[in-house]
Motif scaffolding. Structure first.
Motif, PDB file in Angstrom:
ATOM      1  N   ARG A 243     -17.390  33.345  63.081  1.00  0.00           N
ATOM      2  CA  ARG A 243     -18.658  33.525  62.378  1.00  0.00           C
ATOM      3  C   ARG A 243     -19.596  34.492  63.104  1.00  0.00           C
ATOM      4  NH1 ARG A 243     -19.934  29.342  58.602  1.00  0.00           N
ATOM      5  NH2 ARG A 243     -18.216  27.885  58.382  1.00  0.00           N
ATOM      6  N   SER A 244     -19.114  35.038  64.237  1.00  0.00           N
ATOM      7  CA  SER A 244     -20.023  35.827  65.069  1.00  0.00           C
ATOM      8  C   SER A 244     -20.537  37.080  64.354  1.00  0.00           C
ATOM      9  CB  SER A 244     -19.333  36.213  66.376  1.00  0.00           C
ATOM     10  OG  SER A 244     -18.199  37.002  66.093  1.00  0.00           O
ATOM     11  N   ARG A 245     -19.739  37.615  63.408  1.00  0.00           N
ATOM     12  CA  ARG A 245     -20.173  38.848  62.737  1.00  0.00           C
ATOM     13  C   ARG A 245     -21.009  38.594  61.494  1.00  0.00           C
ATOM     14  NH1 ARG A 245     -14.727  42.410  62.413  1.00  0.00           N
ATOM     15  NH2 ARG A 245     -16.022  43.592  60.948  1.00  0.00           N
ATOM     16  N   LEU A 246     -21.231  37.311  61.186  1.00  0.00           N
ATOM     17  CA  LEU A 246     -22.004  36.996  59.982  1.00  0.00           C
ATOM     18  C   LEU A 246     -23.495  37.073  60.265  1.00  0.00           C
ATOM     19  CD1 LEU A 246     -20.056  33.854  58.684  1.00  0.00           C
ATOM     20  CD2 LEU A 246     -20.071  36.134  57.682  1.00  0.00           C
ATOM     21  N   PRO A 247     -24.285  37.446  59.250  1.00  0.00           N
ATOM     22  CA  PRO A 247     -25.737  37.398  59.423  1.00  0.00           C
ATOM     23  C   PRO A 247     -26.190  35.949  59.653  1.00  0.00           C
ATOM     24  CG  PRO A 247     -25.139  38.161  57.196  1.00  0.00           C
ATOM     25  CD  PRO A 247     -23.868  37.944  57.942  1.00  0.00           C
ATOM     26  N   ALA A 248     -27.327  35.790  60.347  1.00  0.00           N
ATOM     27  CA  ALA A 248     -27.788  34.455  60.771  1.00  0.00           C
ATOM     28  C   ALA A 248     -27.830  33.463  59.615  1.00  0.00           C
ATOM     29  CB  ALA A 248     -29.164  34.578  61.414  1.00  0.00           C
ATOM     30  N   GLU A 249     -28.317  33.913  58.451  1.00  0.00           N
ATOM     31  CA  GLU A 249     -28.505  32.968  57.349  1.00  0.00           C
ATOM     32  C   GLU A 249     -27.173  32.503  56.746  1.00  0.00           C
ATOM     33  OE1 GLU A 249     -29.338  36.118  57.268  1.00  0.00           O
ATOM     34  OE2 GLU A 249     -28.639  37.053  55.412  1.00  0.00           O
ATOM     35  N   GLN A 250     -26.071  33.170  57.111  1.00  0.00           N
ATOM     36  CA  GLN A 250     -24.774  32.774  56.546  1.00  0.00           C
ATOM     37  C   GLN A 250     -23.915  31.976  57.519  1.00  0.00           C
ATOM     38  OE1 GLN A 250     -22.773  36.225  55.018  1.00  0.00           O
ATOM     39  NE2 GLN A 250     -24.230  36.494  53.352  1.00  0.00           N
ATOM     40  N   LYS A 251     -24.403  31.806  58.719  1.00  0.00           N
ATOM     41  CA  LYS A 251     -23.546  31.196  59.746  1.00  0.00           C
ATOM     42  C   LYS A 251     -23.167  29.749  59.426  1.00  0.00           C
ATOM     43  CE  LYS A 251     -24.726  34.112  63.693  1.00  0.00           C
ATOM     44  NZ  LYS A 251     -23.559  34.981  63.642  1.00  0.00           N
TER      45      LYS A 251
ATOM     46  N   PHE B   3     -10.774  34.070  59.140  1.00  0.00           N
ATOM     47  CA  PHE B   3     -11.900  34.761  58.505  1.00  0.00           C
ATOM     48  C   PHE B   3     -12.773  35.437  59.575  1.00  0.00           C
ATOM     49  CE2 PHE B   3     -16.406  34.747  57.446  1.00  0.00           C
ATOM     50  CZ  PHE B   3     -16.434  35.325  56.189  1.00  0.00           C
ATOM     51  N   ASP B   4     -13.058  36.731  59.355  1.00  0.00           N
ATOM     52  CA  ASP B   4     -13.961  37.406  60.288  1.00  0.00           C
ATOM     53  C   ASP B   4     -15.009  38.241  59.552  1.00  0.00           C
ATOM     54  OD1 ASP B   4     -12.469  39.433  59.278  1.00  0.00           O
ATOM     55  OD2 ASP B   4     -11.637  40.117  61.182  1.00  0.00           O
ATOM     56  N   GLY B   5     -15.037  38.095  58.240  1.00  0.00           N
ATOM     57  CA  GLY B   5     -16.037  38.818  57.464  1.00  0.00           C
ATOM     58  C   GLY B   5     -15.719  40.289  57.267  1.00  0.00           C
ATOM     59  N   SER B   6     -14.550  40.735  57.717  1.00  0.00           N
ATOM     60  CA  SER B   6     -14.225  42.164  57.597  1.00  0.00           C
ATOM     61  C   SER B   6     -13.672  42.488  56.206  1.00  0.00           C
ATOM     62  CB  SER B   6     -13.180  42.559  58.650  1.00  0.00           C
ATOM     63  OG  SER B   6     -11.960  41.906  58.359  1.00  0.00           O
TER      64      SER B   6
END
Lengths: 463, 186
Positions: A109-117, A270-273
């Motif tokens: 979740r490190s690459r996600l914006p704060a509100e999506q963590k 999942f890494d948001g890429s």
């Protein structure tokens, strides 16, 4: 807007779809839902349960539209709610909810914006597809896509619209209760949807209204809540269904962690890429089953366990205990929290020891990788009525009140009941029910002892 | 530390019964805020203010494991506020306390923060569940306003969440939040 399109639905009869909805349905990303079963491998228990996220999504769209119209929303709001309902399951992975623990466990979740963590991964995937899938974006338009994603994900927005797509009275539950009942061939999940809709009302100031029950609509809601309770008890938590779900999760976990199957890592890490999303949308139930049981993977534990599912050579439940009955409070604490990552070594020890015991008692070969210890909880019907989203409200004056207090039926139900169970599934066979009962009785005491030893380091008497 | 453990230690730190589900939810909410662990507890806006299903689940598990006793008190058929006719009180029993004390040793740093927060909450005053609920709503909204807002702003913003609160209620809540050191009057 073009001419409406009508299709037959086994649950709701004729469903009418608007031209803009049909355009979204006719996209590869939506058609993928045809290949994801609603109830994973529940068809191994209920042969008719082969319905898919596709059918369900159409049903939710229909129910959401029907409800929105009944509540008097304007035509643009009705269209938005229908579109959100139609696309709400777009991010489901193979075997629907069974994929979720794997996605959650392996997500970066490190690459996600704060509100999506804190969001659930499959919901983030749904929102991403709605916002960015080229075919969807082309047909819905970017502004509409953003509106739909916002309605499905964000905490802000008109509560009334949000309540229809997500909440204790949402169109999703209304459809899946009726649909799962129909396809499983059971009557547990039935309720009068039209009467329920007549019982619902929007309460509160303009633009801030919330979906609630009319004070005289409590009985229709009781039927709906009981339908959910019965279906949960009889179908969703059916013994064999719990086993098949656990088998899928274990097979995939072994595939990732032991067999190091690269395809599974790509699917569940999942890494948001963009690469993750592109790959994810190519997967469905069939492809996952074929990939996991392909000839080149035949030697793997993942393939062997998936093969068992394909042939319906299911694991058997060899142990069951109520955790609350255990006298030792420290043991209750460990057992109740056994699914936590910090207890993985304990789980593994229990499974290894159980495999050894089973092999000795049954004189069968028992692969310890296929022995699964599983903890689950059961709540009272009153607690269940509150659902996961904090409860149904009745629009009483001067303030709304919780449904379970307004309903004479639910008010009279004891809320004390709350329990947790530990079960063990294993690859053993028995010829008859008598042989099974004898074996389970033989196993009970030593199983209790090995669980106690693994959890506390002390050999004990009972569990 | 997950929500279950947090709720368990919260009950240990508060010491006595927590009277009512709403009060329990809001007490854990403020403990989360004061410890800086609120983001881990799963709170979302609900009609009665910030609510966490994870916290409700944590209490459910504590009850299932027989660590928490629940006492249900009938409050009479009519409540003028139309709010919580039955009250559910929660209390750690001997087993629950024993296991929580062991947990506190394992999570020493978090436990110290929870203890300090509980002390601050007790010093802030024993608000009833309604007032505590308004205070939780007000603080939740301040977060949405990036920490700076007038009383009128908050009363207006409350409507976006479907919350019905008056300026006077928000003013009283602001006093409580000030005592907790969570806001300052500027």
């Amino acid at each position: 807007m073009g001419r409406p399109f009508r299709l037959r639905d086994p649950v709701h009869g004729f469903i009418q779809l608007h031209a803009d909805e049909v355009k979204l349905i006719d996209t590869p990303i939506f058609q993928r839902l045809r290949r994801i079963r609603q109830l994973a491998m529940a068809s191994l228990v209920y042969p008719g349960a082969v319905h898919t996220r596709f059918d369900h999504s159409l049903g939710v769209c229909h129910v959401a539209g029907m409800l929105a119209e009944e509540l008097g929303l304007d035509s643009d709001e009705v269209r938005l709610v229908r579109l959100a309902a139609l696309l709400h399951d777009l991010g489901h992975g193979p075997f629907s909810h069974v994929s979720e623990p794997l996605l959650e466990r392996h997500a970066d979740r490190s690459r996600l914006p704060a509100e999506q963590k804190k969001e659930k991964i499959h919901e983030l995937i749904t929102a991403h597809f709605i916002r960015t899938d080229p075919a969807l974006a082309m047909r819905a338009g970017p502004a509409r896509g953003e509106e739909i994603a916002h309605l499905l994900l964000a905490e802000f927005g008109q509560p009334a619209l949000k309540n229809i797509v997500s909440g204790p009275l949402d169109a999703d539950k209304q459809d899946y209760l009726l649909r799962d009942s129909r396809f499983c061939g059971v009557a547990y999940g039935l309720f009068d949807i039209h009467q329920l809709h007549r019982s619902l009302v929007l309460y509160g100031a303009e633009d801030h209204q919330q979906l609630m029950i009319r004070p005289d609509g409590v009985h229709a809601t009781e039927q709906y809540v009981l339908a959910k309770y019965y279906l949960t008890t009889m179908v969703y938590r059916h013994r064999v269904r719990l086993i098949t779900d656990q088998m899928i999760v274990r097979a995939l976990t072994l595939g990732i962690e032991v067999d190091q199957i690269e395809q599974l890592r790509c699917l569940y890490f999942f890494d948001g890429s963009d690469e993750f999303f592109e790959n994810y949308k190519q997967w469905d139930d069939e492809r996952l089953l074929l990939a996991c049981t392909s000839a080149e993977l035949a030697h793997t534990a993942c393939a062997q366990l998936m093969g068992r599912l394909l042939d319906r050579r299911l694991l058997k439940r060899v142990f069951l205990a109520r955790i609350g009955r255990e006298e030792d409070s420290a043991l209750r604490e460990v057992l109740g929290n056994l699914p936590k990552p910090e207890h993985s070594a304990r789980r593994s020890e229990i499974e290894t020891e159980a495999a050894r015991l089973l092999a000795k008692v049954t004189r069968q070969q028992v692969d310890k990788r296929f022995v699964i210890v599983h903890v689950f909880d059961i709540k009272s019907v009153r607690t269940t009525s509150r659902n996961d989203e904090a409860g149904i409200l009745v629009a009483t004056a001067p303030q709304p009140r919780p449904f379970e207090q307004e309903s004479t039926l639910f008010a009279s139900i004891n809320e004390e009941y709350d329990d947790q169970f530990v079960e063990m599934y294993a690859p053993v066979e028995w010829e008859t029910h008598t042989a099974r009962d004898r074996l389970l009785e033989t196993l009970r005491r030593p199983m209790e002892e090995l669980i106690r030893a693994a959890c506390t380091g002390v050999k004990g008497e009972t569990l | 530390m997950d929500t279950y453990d947090f709720v368990h230690l919260a009950l240990l730190a508060m010491g006595s019964d927590i009277k009512g589900k709403t009060k329990l939810q809001k007490t854990v909410y403020f403990l989360g805020v004061l410890t800086g662990m609120i983001d881990e507890l799963g709170y979302r806006p609900h009609f009665y203010g910030p609510y966490s299903d994870d916290v409700a689940g944590g209490i459910g598990r504590l009850r299932a494991l027989r660590f928490v006793d629940q006492n249900v008190t009938g409050m009479g058929t009519v409540d003028q506020s139309g709010f919580e006719v039955y009250r559910y009180d929660y209390r750690l029993n001997d087993d629950g306390r024993k296991v929580a004390q062991q947990k506190a040793k394992r999570h020493r740093e978090a436990w110290e923060r929870i203890q300090q927060a509980a002390q601050m909450l007790k010093h802030g005053g024993d608000l009833d569940y309604m007032k505590l609920s308004v205070a939780a709503k007000a603080f939740f909204m301040l977060g949405e306003k990036k920490g700076r807002a007038s009383i009128e702003d908050l009363t207006l913003l409350a409507k976006r969440f479907g919350w019905s609160v008056t300026n006077d209620q928000i003013k009283e809540a602001a006093g409580y939040l000030e005592r907790l050191g969570l806001v300052e009057n500027v």
